[in-house]
Design a protein around this motif. Structure first.
Motif, PDB file in Angstrom:
ATOM      1  N   SER A  72       0.863  -1.199   0.000  1.00 23.55           N
ATOM      2  CA  SER A  72       0.000   0.000   0.000  1.00 23.55           C
ATOM      3  C   SER A  72       0.889   1.236   0.000  1.00 23.55           C
ATOM      4  CB  SER A  72      -0.926  -0.006   1.223  1.00 23.55           C
ATOM      5  OG  SER A  72      -0.160  -0.064   2.413  1.00 23.55           O
ATOM      6  N   ASP A  73       0.318   2.350  -0.478  1.00 23.19           N
ATOM      7  CA  ASP A  73       1.079   3.604  -0.463  1.00 23.19           C
ATOM      8  C   ASP A  73       0.957   4.264   0.905  1.00 23.19           C
ATOM      9  OD1 ASP A  73      -1.434   4.806  -0.404  1.00 23.19           O
ATOM     10  OD2 ASP A  73      -1.474   5.173  -2.558  1.00 23.19           O
ATOM     11  N   SER A  87      -0.660   6.734   1.839  1.00 20.48           N
ATOM     12  CA  SER A  87      -2.014   7.187   2.189  1.00 20.48           C
ATOM     13  C   SER A  87      -2.882   6.030   2.642  1.00 20.48           C
ATOM     14  CB  SER A  87      -2.664   7.881   0.986  1.00 20.48           C
ATOM     15  OG  SER A  87      -2.896   6.950  -0.067  1.00 20.48           O
ATOM     16  N   GLY A  88      -2.324   4.798   2.616  1.00 20.24           N
ATOM     17  CA  GLY A  88      -3.070   3.635   3.061  1.00 20.24           C
ATOM     18  C   GLY A  88      -3.894   2.979   1.977  1.00 20.24           C
ATOM     19  N   ARG A  89      -3.631   3.293   0.728  1.00 14.69           N
ATOM     20  CA  ARG A  89      -4.382   2.689  -0.383  1.00 14.69           C
ATOM     21  C   ARG A  89      -3.600   1.504  -0.934  1.00 14.69           C
ATOM     22  NH1 ARG A  89      -8.822   4.412  -2.513  1.00 14.69           N
ATOM     23  NH2 ARG A  89      -8.586   6.343  -1.307  1.00 14.69           N
ATOM     24  N   THR A 102      -2.012  -1.087  -3.373  1.00 12.15           N
ATOM     25  CA  THR A 102      -1.546  -1.022  -4.760  1.00 12.15           C
ATOM     26  C   THR A 102      -1.207  -2.405  -5.330  1.00 12.15           C
ATOM     27  OG1 THR A 102       0.725  -0.658  -3.996  1.00 12.15           O
ATOM     28  CG2 THR A 102      -0.618   1.302  -4.438  1.00 12.15           C
ATOM     29  N   SER A 145      -8.322   0.062  -3.194  1.00 14.53           N
ATOM     30  CA  SER A 145      -9.173   0.255  -2.010  1.00 14.53           C
ATOM     31  C   SER A 145      -8.311   0.623  -0.811  1.00 14.53           C
ATOM     32  CB  SER A 145      -9.954  -1.034  -1.702  1.00 14.53           C
ATOM     33  OG  SER A 145     -10.790  -1.376  -2.789  1.00 14.53           O
ATOM     34  N   PRO A 146      -8.883   1.297   0.199  1.00 12.14           N
ATOM     35  CA  PRO A 146      -8.117   1.619   1.408  1.00 12.14           C
ATOM     36  C   PRO A 146      -7.834   0.353   2.223  1.00 12.14           C
ATOM     37  CG  PRO A 146     -10.397   2.314   1.646  1.00 12.14           C
ATOM     38  CD  PRO A 146     -10.242   1.881   0.227  1.00 12.14           C
ATOM     39  N   ALA A 147      -6.676   0.339   2.896  1.00  8.46           N
ATOM     40  CA  ALA A 147      -6.311  -0.825   3.710  1.00  8.46           C
ATOM     41  C   ALA A 147      -7.295  -1.038   4.849  1.00  8.46           C
ATOM     42  CB  ALA A 147      -4.901  -0.650   4.267  1.00  8.46           C
ATOM     43  N   ALA A 148      -8.033   0.017   5.217  1.00  9.35           N
ATOM     44  CA  ALA A 148      -9.029  -0.119   6.295  1.00  9.35           C
ATOM     45  C   ALA A 148     -10.126  -1.097   5.904  1.00  9.35           C
ATOM     46  CB  ALA A 148      -9.634   1.242   6.626  1.00  9.35           C
ATOM     47  N   HIS A 186      -8.365   0.180  13.070  1.00 15.36           N
ATOM     48  CA  HIS A 186      -8.027   1.267  12.134  1.00 15.36           C
ATOM     49  C   HIS A 186      -6.942   2.185  12.689  1.00 15.36           C
ATOM     50  CE1 HIS A 186     -12.066   0.939   9.741  1.00 15.36           C
ATOM     51  NE2 HIS A 186     -11.298  -0.156   9.666  1.00 15.36           N
ATOM     52  N   ARG A 194      -3.133   3.199  11.120  1.00 19.31           N
ATOM     53  CA  ARG A 194      -2.539   4.530  10.958  1.00 19.31           C
ATOM     54  C   ARG A 194      -1.188   4.618  11.665  1.00 19.31           C
ATOM     55  NH1 ARG A 194      -8.047   6.081  11.179  1.00 19.31           N
ATOM     56  NH2 ARG A 194      -7.999   6.240  13.458  1.00 19.31           N
TER      57      ARG A 194
END
Length: 360
Positions: free
Chosen positions: A247-248, A250-252, A254, A274-277, A285, A289
């Motif tokens: 993930s990048d 920002s938590g997305r 890849t 999609s977000p890792a959340a 969550h 972070r």
């Protein structure tokens, strides 16, 4: 934007423009020289004509009477004829024309453009001889000198045109020879952009193109080796038994491998972007972070126990490790590589063992 002019055509155009500019400058200088030459020639011939007329007049005035002098003067002027580009006219006291020198015979049928004549023709004043009962007028005539100047300019223009054609032909031939490797280089670059990294260029005779060829071959070799390494890494990641998720910052997400798809129940296209959340229970969550902040500071996570959420809503106990993903070119962290495995059954077994121990 459409394709522009080729390099060969541009260089040829520049050479042509430089040659034309040089030729125009030469023509300008030549016209000035011709103007000066014609002026000097007319002035000198006019002086000669004036001296001839003065000599004739001095000889004629030895005659006893006006009628004899006039007739003798006309006879002598007829013998003299035309004096090198000067028109001689003899008038009586009433202004009647008694004699005019014959028209020029040298290149008599040739004419020049009016603009050239106006450009070259010098302004030389005519000479007048006031005589008792008569007048002689000597008028400079530059027409034949201008014809000669026009012939000289035409000859120079033909030579300049031939020179321009020869220069362009020579430049075109030399450029065609010098730039001969360029199409092969462009074709090889096109092959490279289509992912054909096995393409190589031969050695070229011009040193500059040979240096380009060697540089291209080194680049293609490096790209081919890098591609092979990336394929090996992708194969290792895809066949790993541990779930791998990238993930990048920002938590997305890849990237994810097949083990991550099996573990979480999502298809790859559902996870990537999609977000890792999405794959963590709400109570985890904040942990996500904090983990990203740690990764951003280049602090890895070693075998930490956590929980993840499957597509079906099932909560899994996982053991995960995370490391920063660093861009080697910029030496900065651009994301997180996280590997995890399911330890749900292992934790259940541990809990069951503890329960058995307690019941003994």
């Amino acid at each position: 934007t459409g394709p522009g002019m080729s390099l060969r055509l541009r260089i040829n155009l520049v050479i042509t423009l430089v040659t034309v500019a040089f030729t125009l400058a030469m023509v300008y200088e030549m016209v000035n020289d011709l103007r000066s030459s014609v002026r000097e020639e007319i002035e000198s011939t006019t002086r000669v004509a004036v001296q001839v007329v003065e000599t004739v007049v001095a000889g004629v005035y030895l005659e006893p009477g006006p009628t004899q002098r006039t007739e003798a003067l006309r006879t002598l002027l007829q013998r003299v004829g035309r004096v090198r580009g000067n028109d001689i006219r003899f008038y009586d006291a009433a202004g009647a024309l008694l004699y005019q020198s014959p028209p020029p015979t040298y290149q008599s049928g040739k004419r020049v453009p009016e603009w050239f004549g106006a450009l070259i023709r010098p302004e030389v004043a005519e000479a007048r001889f006031k005589l008792p009962g008569a007048e002689i007028v000597v008028t400079p005539d530059a027409s034949r000198s201008i014809v000669e100047a026009w012939d000289d300019l035409q000859s120079f223009a033909l030579l300049a045109l031939a020179f321009l054609v020869l220069v362009n032909a020579a430049v075109f031939w030399l450029l065609n020879r010098a730039l001969k490797p360029l199409p092969r280089i462009l074709d090889a670059l096109a092959e490279l952009t289509h992912g054909r990294f096995h393409v190589r260029l031969p050695a070229f005779h011009p040193q500059e193109f040979d240096a380009i060829s060697r540089g291209f071959n080194r680049m293609a070799q490096a790209l081919e080796e890098s591609l092979a390494q990336n394929r090996q890494l992708a194969l290792v990641a895809q066949q790993s038994s541990d779930a791998l998720i990238i993930s990048d910052l920002s938590g997305r997400i890849t990237y994810c491998n097949a083990a991550a798809e099996r573990l979480l129940g999502y298809a790859q296209q559902e996870l990537v972007g999609s977000p890792a959340a999405l794959i963590a229970p709400p109570e985890r969550h904040e942990e996500l972070r904090a983990q990203l902040e740690s990764i951003g500071g280049r602090v890895p996570v070693e075998l930490a126990e956590s929980q993840r959420l499957t597509k079906s809503g099932r909560v899994l106990d996982v053991a995960l490790s995370a490391a920063p993903l660093v861009d080697p070119a910029a030496d900065r962290v651009i994301g997180e590589i996280c590997s995890m495995r399911d330890i749900t059954e292992h934790k259940r077994m541990q809990a069951a063992e503890r329960e058995l121990e307690q019941n003994r």
